[in-house]
Design an enzyme around this catalytic site. Structure first.
Site, short mmCIF file in Angstrom:
data_model
loop_
_atom_site.label_atom_id
_atom_site.label_comp_id
_atom_site.label_asym_id
_atom_site.label_seq_id
_atom_site.Cartn_x
_atom_site.Cartn_y
_atom_site.Cartn_z
N CYS A 179 -1.99 1.01 -14.39
CA CYS A 179 -0.50 0.63 -14.80
C CYS A 179 -0.03 0.03 -13.70
CB CYS A 179 -0.03 2.22 -14.99
SG CYS A 179 1.92 1.90 -15.19
N CYS A 184 3.70 1.13 -12.63
CA CYS A 184 3.54 2.52 -11.88
C CYS A 184 3.23 1.90 -10.32
CB CYS A 184 2.62 3.39 -12.56
SG CYS A 184 2.62 3.56 -14.14
N ASP A 185 2.14 1.28 -10.27
CA ASP A 185 1.67 1.12 -8.94
C ASP A 185 1.54 -0.12 -8.40
OD1 ASP A 185 0.59 3.87 -9.36
OD2 ASP A 185 -1.11 3.31 -10.32
#
Ligand code: NDP
Length: 309
Positions: free
Chosen positions: A134, A137-138
């Site tokens: 992701c 997200c990261d």
């Protein structure tokens, strides 16, 4: 056999949000967590984009918070899996892996989706230590660093251009000599100067001990092998919604995502509602999943009132 007002299947942000709303509305929800209690956030490190957590929160800790809140309102949580459903009658039947039979007036499907992985050496070992599925997200944890991403669909196109805004250089590994992504997304990829596309290229191994420090790649046309010194490795080869057990009853698209009524959570079967990533292939964020979980619980409550149950 047990009769319940509201059965929630799945325990990610969608399932827990549905539980909190359903419990507070007096639906006495019973939740079956599934094989990965807490869902995809359990394999995420820091979550920094969930509103209300100004300092961020570890994914597993956040799911513990969700769980505590659901328990506070007397959700019954069972660490088991629903393996079969029968949605023929007005009462919806479900069976757990321990053989328990449940008859539910409403069912909220919050089974989520699972990222597909490449299954190459180093990938699993370095998950959350440089390997991620992701970018949204990261990606932030790799700002100003060099990273690689695998995939050739819209997700890979979107995530690679997203990463290119944050990272110094992005290597996109495409296994064929063309991308599956839409034309406009491909153009965006090709027009991003710090995004380098490696055609006919596959990742063979993720390298590193405590974190990622490189990947081994191979050109599948020439057989030539080389290494890229990257600190982040993203896999964007698609997700699989966890909807197999519902397919005989509920309409899904070609990839298995549940088709809910536009803007609602209704599935086409009275009293059965879908939320979270099981029905969302576009946004797939914890906060959007939580939002649709809330919607599903409100829809379930309304359904019970309107049908006089
Ligand atoms: P897709 O299934 O569309 O694409 C997966 C990609 O991964 C393919 O290009 C495939 O390559 C590649 N791939 C699969 N397995 C491997 C492997 N082992 N090694 C290397 N590459 C591999 O998934 P997406 O997640 O990209 O998209 C899912 C759906 O969501 C699509 O319908 C998409 O249009 C939609 N979507 C829409 C967005 C938007 O509108 N903004 C954003 C994101 C997704 P190959 O082509 O060779 O098979």
């Amino acid at each position: 056999m047990e009769k319940v007002k509201c059965l929630i299947i799945g325990s990610g942000p969608a399932g827990y949000s549905a539980a909190i709303y359903a419990a507070r509305a007096g639906l006495n929800p019973v939740m079956y967590t599934g094989p990965q209690p807490g869902g995809q956030l359990m394999i995420t490190n820091d979550v920094e984009n969930y509103p209300g957590y100004p300092d961020g929160r570890q994914g597993p800790e956040m799911m513990e918070d969700f769980k505590k809140q659901a328990l506070r309102f007397d959700t019954e949580i069972r660490n088991e899996m629903i393996i079969k459903v029968d949605f023929t009658g007005p009462v919806h039947k479900a069976w757990s892996d321990s053989g328990h039979e449940i008859h539910a007036l409403t069912v909220i499907i919050a089974t989520g989706a699972s990222a597909k992985w490449l299954d190459i050496p180093g990938e699993l070992r370095l998950q959350n230590r440089g390997v991620s599925a992701c970018a949204v997200c990261d990606g932030f944890f790799f700002r100003k660093q060099e990273v690689a991403i695998v995939g050739a669909g819209d997700t890979a196109a979107e995530e690679s251009t997203y990463l290119a805004k944050i990272c110094s250089k992005v290597h996109l590994l495409v296994r064929r000599d063309e991308m599956r992504a839409s034309k406009i997304m491909q153009e965006r990829v090709l027009n991003t100067p710090n995004l380098i596309v490696h055609w006919n290229t596959e990742a063979e191994e993720v390298l590193g001990d405590q974190g990622v420090d490189g990947i081994r790649i191979v050109n599948n046309k020439t057989g030539e092998k080389s290494e890229l010194a990257v600190t982040g490795f993203f896999v964007a080869i698609g997700h699989k919604p966890n909807t197999d057990i519902f397919k005989d009853w509920i309409k899904t698209d070609d990839s298995g995502y549940i088709i809910a009524h536009p803007g609602r959570t209704h599935t086409g079967i009275d009293g059965v509602f879908a939320c979270g990533d099981a029905q969302d292939k576009i946004y797939r964020q914890a906060v959007t999943a939580a939002g649709t979980g809330c919607m599903a619980a409100l829809d379930a409550e309304r359904y019970l009132v309107e049908s006089g149950q």
